[in-house]
Design a protein around this motif. Structure first.
Motif, mmCIF file in Angstrom:
data_model
loop_
_atom_site.group_PDB
_atom_site.id
_atom_site.type_symbol
_atom_site.label_atom_id
_atom_site.label_comp_id
_atom_site.label_asym_id
_atom_site.label_seq_id
_atom_site.Cartn_x
_atom_site.Cartn_y
_atom_site.Cartn_z
ATOM 1 N N LEU A 158 9.467 -5.961 -2.498
ATOM 2 C CA LEU A 158 8.312 -5.363 -3.168
ATOM 3 C C LEU A 158 8.293 -3.857 -2.943
ATOM 4 C CD1 LEU A 158 5.700 -5.545 -4.736
ATOM 5 C CD2 LEU A 158 4.530 -6.222 -2.637
ATOM 6 N N TRP A 181 -0.187 -3.823 -6.154
ATOM 7 C CA TRP A 181 0.826 -4.763 -5.676
ATOM 8 C C TRP A 181 0.546 -5.229 -4.248
ATOM 9 C CZ3 TRP A 181 4.435 -7.468 -8.197
ATOM 10 C CH2 TRP A 181 4.809 -7.041 -9.476
ATOM 11 N N TYR A 185 0.032 -8.992 -3.028
ATOM 12 C CA TYR A 185 0.870 -9.595 -1.983
ATOM 13 C C TYR A 185 -0.001 -10.155 -0.854
ATOM 14 C CZ TYR A 185 4.575 -10.144 1.490
ATOM 15 O OH TYR A 185 5.438 -10.676 2.425
#
Length: 222
Positions: A158, A181, A185
């Motif tokens: 990521l 993001w 996550y």
């Protein structure tokens, strides 16, 4: 590494500085969303970005206020501080962009129909300029970065994704992408620390938010 550390420190300090009393004071004039005219806003079927944001339009009037963003984040399992931070960060950052030709509003409303105007740089390109889903760009994420598992991203992968999407001189876009993001996550990685492909796709069309809300509700009543 220095950028990530500075950004993490900035977020931590900002979140810790927000108490619930401060949050209520900041948005107290706008805690009540404007009354709906009766007509419900329906996102365009092929506009995944509208569908993504429409989850946070809690009364379905086509406008998202900070109080609704807060409620939406709480509904999917985020804590009070993260939800408070997200509501201020998102609405203050996106409101004016979704209201072209309109003056500044202290209530920081986001108009869902114009959410494509608030697309930031340093992103994956999965949403096109109109907010529609680009299948090839979505597949590209995993073709390029999911090396450990074919249909999932590790935390390290990521980070590589974020770095590869980062554009020169685009600090705001990079911060927005990092925040989006990392929250995803944090909320959706499995017990092995993997963020799965089907989960990421569900975020893009907004269906993941509805799933998380139902899961939280079912746990509450279990």
């Amino acid at each position: 590494r220095v950028f990530r550390h500075s950004l993490f420190t900035f977020f931590c300090n900002l979140i810790l500085s927000l108490s619930l009393d401060h949050f209520r004071f900041a948005v107290s004039p706008i805690m009540a969303s404007s009354a709906s005219s009766g007509a419900k806003f329906v996102p365009e079927e092929d506009n995944f970005l509208q569908r993504h944001v429409a989850f946070f339009d809690r009364n379905k009037d086509g406008i998202v206020y900070p109080s609704e963003t807060f409620q939406g984040f709480r509904a999917i399992g985020c804590g009070y501080l993260l939800s408070a931070f997200a509501s201020l960060f998102i609405n203050m950052g996106l409101s004016s962009k979704t209201r072209p030709g309109k003056g500044f509003s202290i209530s920081f409303p986001i108009e869902v129909k114009n959410i494509h105007l608030a697309k930031h740089g340093s992103d994956s390109g999965v949403y096109d300029k109109k907010g529609r889903f680009v299948e090839s760009k979505f597949e590209e994420i995993f073709a390029k970065h999911s090396k450990t598992h074919p249909d999932a991203l590790t935390n390290k992968e990521l980070k590589q994704l974020l770095n590869s999407n980062k554009e020169a001189n685009d600090r705001k876009g990079a911060i927005a992408a990092f925040t989006e993001w990392k929250i995803l996550y944090y909320l959706c990685k499995d017990k092995n620390g993997l963020l799965h492909k089907d989960t990421v796709r569900a975020v893009y069309d907004g269906s993941l938010f509805e799933k998380l809300e139902k899961q939280k509700a079912s746990k509450k009543h279990a």
